[in-house]
Scaffold this active site. Structure first.
Site, PDB file in Angstrom:
ATOM      1  N   PRO A   9       0.717  -1.125  -0.067  1.00 58.79           N
ATOM      2  CA  PRO A   9       0.214  -0.030  -0.204  1.00 58.79           C
ATOM      3  C   PRO A   9       0.851   1.271   0.137  1.00 58.79           C
ATOM      4  O   PRO A   9       1.860   1.424   0.682  1.00 58.79           O
ATOM      5  CB  PRO A   9      -0.778  -0.017   1.301  1.00 58.79           C
ATOM      6  CG  PRO A   9      -0.070  -0.994   2.103  1.00 58.79           C
ATOM      7  CD  PRO A   9       0.633  -1.954   1.194  1.00 58.79           C
ATOM      8  N   ASN A  10       0.365   2.255  -0.724  1.00 55.84           N
ATOM      9  CA  ASN A  10       0.763   3.727  -0.635  1.00 55.84           C
ATOM     10  C   ASN A  10       2.050   3.688  -1.705  1.00 55.84           C
ATOM     11  O   ASN A  10       2.594   4.924  -1.817  1.00 55.84           O
ATOM     12  CB  ASN A  10       1.014   4.130   0.444  1.00 55.84           C
ATOM     13  CG  ASN A  10      -0.248   4.257   1.262  1.00 55.84           C
ATOM     14  OD1 ASN A  10      -1.265   4.645   0.773  1.00 55.84           O
ATOM     15  ND2 ASN A  10      -0.418   3.558   2.435  1.00 55.84           N
ATOM     16  N   ARG A  17       4.342  11.022  -2.066  1.00 53.99           N
ATOM     17  CA  ARG A  17       4.217  10.929  -0.681  1.00 53.99           C
ATOM     18  C   ARG A  17       5.604  11.205  -0.071  1.00 53.99           C
ATOM     19  O   ARG A  17       6.493  10.700  -0.281  1.00 53.99           O
ATOM     20  CB  ARG A  17       3.921   9.342  -0.639  1.00 53.99           C
ATOM     21  CG  ARG A  17       4.358   8.711   0.521  1.00 53.99           C
ATOM     22  CD  ARG A  17       4.271   7.190   0.350  1.00 53.99           C
ATOM     23  NE  ARG A  17       3.981   6.656   1.683  1.00 53.99           N
ATOM     24  CZ  ARG A  17       4.435   5.417   1.935  1.00 53.99           C
ATOM     25  NH1 ARG A  17       4.813   4.528   0.984  1.00 53.99           N
ATOM     26  NH2 ARG A  17       4.128   4.954   3.092  1.00 53.99           N
ATOM     27  N   TYR A  22      10.997   9.056   1.195  1.00 57.77           N
ATOM     28  CA  TYR A  22      11.103   8.397   0.072  1.00 57.77           C
ATOM     29  C   TYR A  22      11.455   8.663  -1.063  1.00 57.77           C
ATOM     30  O   TYR A  22      11.469   7.780  -2.325  1.00 57.77           O
ATOM     31  CB  TYR A  22       9.452   7.852  -0.373  1.00 57.77           C
ATOM     32  CG  TYR A  22       8.930   7.062   1.276  1.00 57.77           C
ATOM     33  CD1 TYR A  22       9.560   5.672   1.536  1.00 57.77           C
ATOM     34  CD2 TYR A  22       7.707   7.547   1.776  1.00 57.77           C
ATOM     35  CE1 TYR A  22       8.931   5.154   2.688  1.00 57.77           C
ATOM     36  CE2 TYR A  22       7.243   7.086   2.963  1.00 57.77           C
ATOM     37  CZ  TYR A  22       7.911   5.990   3.307  1.00 57.77           C
ATOM     38  OH  TYR A  22       7.451   5.161   4.427  1.00 57.77           O
ATOM     39  N   ASN A  73       8.206  -5.472  -1.232  1.00 61.48           N
ATOM     40  CA  ASN A  73       8.054  -4.416  -0.318  1.00 61.48           C
ATOM     41  C   ASN A  73       6.721  -4.308   0.282  1.00 61.48           C
ATOM     42  O   ASN A  73       5.892  -3.787  -0.431  1.00 61.48           O
ATOM     43  CB  ASN A  73       8.427  -3.088  -0.813  1.00 61.48           C
ATOM     44  CG  ASN A  73       8.374  -1.997   0.016  1.00 61.48           C
ATOM     45  OD1 ASN A  73       8.054  -2.123   1.224  1.00 61.48           O
ATOM     46  ND2 ASN A  73       8.932  -0.907  -0.253  1.00 61.48           N
ATOM     47  N   ALA A  76       3.239  -0.906   4.705  1.00 62.30           N
ATOM     48  CA  ALA A  76       2.756  -1.047   6.100  1.00 62.30           C
ATOM     49  C   ALA A  76       2.475  -2.192   6.630  1.00 62.30           C
ATOM     50  O   ALA A  76       2.239  -2.552   7.677  1.00 62.30           O
ATOM     51  CB  ALA A  76       1.608   0.002   6.321  1.00 62.30           C
ATOM     52  N   HIS A  79       4.495  -4.363   8.942  1.00 61.21           N
ATOM     53  CA  HIS A  79       4.368  -4.374  10.442  1.00 61.21           C
ATOM     54  C   HIS A  79       3.028  -4.874  11.006  1.00 61.21           C
ATOM     55  O   HIS A  79       2.886  -4.705  12.294  1.00 61.21           O
ATOM     56  CB  HIS A  79       4.455  -2.996  10.831  1.00 61.21           C
ATOM     57  CG  HIS A  79       5.719  -2.105  10.169  1.00 61.21           C
ATOM     58  ND1 HIS A  79       6.918  -2.436   9.918  1.00 61.21           N
ATOM     59  CD2 HIS A  79       5.479  -1.141   9.016  1.00 61.21           C
ATOM     60  CE1 HIS A  79       7.594  -1.595   9.081  1.00 61.21           C
ATOM     61  NE2 HIS A  79       6.816  -0.947   8.831  1.00 61.21           N
ATOM     62  N   GLU A  97      12.970  -9.279   1.231  1.00 64.65           N
ATOM     63  CA  GLU A  97      12.207  -8.062   1.444  1.00 64.65           C
ATOM     64  C   GLU A  97      12.886  -6.742   1.505  1.00 64.65           C
ATOM     65  O   GLU A  97      14.054  -6.567   1.655  1.00 64.65           O
ATOM     66  CB  GLU A  97      12.135  -8.193   3.297  1.00 64.65           C
ATOM     67  CG  GLU A  97      11.234  -7.010   4.082  1.00 64.65           C
ATOM     68  CD  GLU A  97      11.324  -7.075   5.529  1.00 64.65           C
ATOM     69  OE1 GLU A  97      11.997  -7.980   6.169  1.00 64.65           O
ATOM     70  OE2 GLU A  97      10.950  -6.249   6.141  1.00 64.65           O
ATOM     71  N   HIS A  99      12.857  -2.247   1.908  1.00 61.20           N
ATOM     72  CA  HIS A  99      12.167  -0.912   2.149  1.00 61.20           C
ATOM     73  C   HIS A  99      13.134   0.094   1.649  1.00 61.20           C
ATOM     74  O   HIS A  99      14.410  -0.003   1.821  1.00 61.20           O
ATOM     75  CB  HIS A  99      12.080  -1.070   3.659  1.00 61.20           C
ATOM     76  CG  HIS A  99      11.408  -2.039   4.276  1.00 61.20           C
ATOM     77  ND1 HIS A  99       9.921  -2.113   4.163  1.00 61.20           N
ATOM     78  CD2 HIS A  99      11.750  -3.110   4.922  1.00 61.20           C
ATOM     79  CE1 HIS A  99       9.532  -3.137   4.770  1.00 61.20           C
ATOM     80  NE2 HIS A  99      10.453  -3.888   5.208  1.00 61.20           N
ATOM     81  N   ARG A 106      13.254   4.488  12.369  1.00 64.74           N
ATOM     82  CA  ARG A 106      11.942   5.352  12.233  1.00 64.74           C
ATOM     83  C   ARG A 106      11.380   4.791  13.523  1.00 64.74           C
ATOM     84  O   ARG A 106      11.628   4.430  14.558  1.00 64.74           O
ATOM     85  CB  ARG A 106      11.215   4.948  10.822  1.00 64.74           C
ATOM     86  CG  ARG A 106      12.001   5.643   9.869  1.00 64.74           C
ATOM     87  CD  ARG A 106      11.451   5.348   8.526  1.00 64.74           C
ATOM     88  NE  ARG A 106      10.148   6.121   8.460  1.00 64.74           N
ATOM     89  CZ  ARG A 106       9.118   6.025   7.462  1.00 64.74           C
ATOM     90  NH1 ARG A 106       9.310   4.987   6.515  1.00 64.74           N
ATOM     91  NH2 ARG A 106       8.166   6.776   7.429  1.00 64.74           N
ATOM     92  N   ARG A 110       7.300   0.679  13.434  1.00 67.95           N
ATOM     93  CA  ARG A 110       7.998   0.027  12.282  1.00 67.95           C
ATOM     94  C   ARG A 110       9.034  -0.972  12.747  1.00 67.95           C
ATOM     95  O   ARG A 110       9.564  -1.513  11.454  1.00 67.95           O
ATOM     96  CB  ARG A 110       8.534   1.166  11.238  1.00 67.95           C
ATOM     97  CG  ARG A 110       7.591   1.943  10.595  1.00 67.95           C
ATOM     98  CD  ARG A 110       8.193   2.995   9.859  1.00 67.95           C
ATOM     99  NE  ARG A 110       7.038   4.156   9.726  1.00 67.95           N
ATOM    100  CZ  ARG A 110       6.352   4.485   9.013  1.00 67.95           C
ATOM    101  NH1 ARG A 110       5.724   3.449   8.148  1.00 67.95           N
ATOM    102  NH2 ARG A 110       5.533   5.570   8.971  1.00 67.95           N
TER     103      ARG A 110
HETATM  104  C1  DQA Z   1       8.338   1.039   3.658  1.00 65.34           C
HETATM  105  C2  DQA Z   1       8.400   1.302   5.163  1.00 65.34           C
HETATM  106  C3  DQA Z   1       7.205   1.214   5.839  1.00 65.34           C
HETATM  107  O1  DQA Z   1       7.125   1.329   7.150  1.00 65.34           O
HETATM  108  C4  DQA Z   1       6.006   2.011   5.346  1.00 65.34           C
HETATM  109  O2  DQA Z   1       4.822   1.962   5.947  1.00 65.34           O
HETATM  110  C5  DQA Z   1       6.147   2.052   3.743  1.00 65.34           C
HETATM  111  C6  DQA Z   1       7.142   2.173   3.050  1.00 65.34           C
HETATM  112  C7  DQA Z   1       9.378   1.521   3.054  1.00 65.34           C
HETATM  113  O3  DQA Z   1       9.614   1.219   1.542  1.00 65.34           O
HETATM  114  O4  DQA Z   1      10.619   2.078   3.444  1.00 65.34           O
HETATM  115  O5  DQA Z   1       5.013   2.217   3.223  1.00 65.34           O
HETATM  116  O6  DQA Z   1       8.096  -0.225   3.375  1.00 65.34           O
END
Ligand code: DQA
Length: 145
Positions: A9-10, A17, A22, A73, A76, A79, A97, A99, A106, A110
């Site tokens: 997501p996102n 964002r 990011y 990736n 959210a 977590h 994995e 990120h 952070r 997280r």
């Molecule tokens: C993320 C880190 C996560 O904590 C966060 O919720 C994201 C992006 C990262 O790529 O740094 O949406 O996975």
């Protein structure tokens, strides 16, 4: 070698964002970067993004027997999601994995990753280059098998 790239997501909001965390690279720039890398390195890849946990679970299940590696990736859902952990364990495909940010620096919430025990390696804090590093790792270890 067939690699599935999964984004949670996102991540479709990259570039818009929180750019201070990011970066300014957009999601479509990230997809182009991965596609160019696949052409250069000679692997097949599919890139998938969803904001919905169940869709991510479906995609992992559908990868069974079709892909040799997964780069995920989970954003959210990293977590929160036991469902993603279970899905990765179910298919048993070597998974990395990724990120973009360094989550260890952070917020407290997280600091837990439910998917990590189902992954061979975690790459974080390397921006979007982390995806390419994850691909390199899968290709190197895949060749050795
Ligand atoms: C993320 C880190 C996560 O904590 C966060 O919720 C994201 C992006 C990262 O790529 O740094 O949406 O996975």
């Amino acid at each position: 070698m067939k690699i599935l790239i999964i984004n949670g997501p996102n991540l479709n909001m990259l570039g818009i964002r929180e750019p201070e965390i990011y970066g300014r690279e957009t999601y479509s720039m990230l997809c182009d970067k991965i596609s160019e890398y696949s052409f250069e390195k000679g692997f097949y890849c599919e890139i998938f993004q969803s904001n919905h946990e169940g869709d991510l679970v479906d995609k992992i299940q559908q990868a069974y027997g079709k892909f040799d590696g997964i780069v995920i990736n989970p954003a959210a859902y990293t977590h929160t999601s036991i469902a993603l952990y279970d899905a990765l364990k179910s298919v048993g495909i070597p998974t990395i994995e990724v990120h973009i940010s360094d989550v260890t620096k952070r917020e407290e919430f997280r600091q837990i990753s439910y998917v990590r025990p189902a992954c061979e390696k975690t790459i974080m804090g390397h921006g979007t280059n982390g995806y390419l590093e994850a691909i390199d790792y899968l290709m190197d270890t895949g060749e050795r098998k």
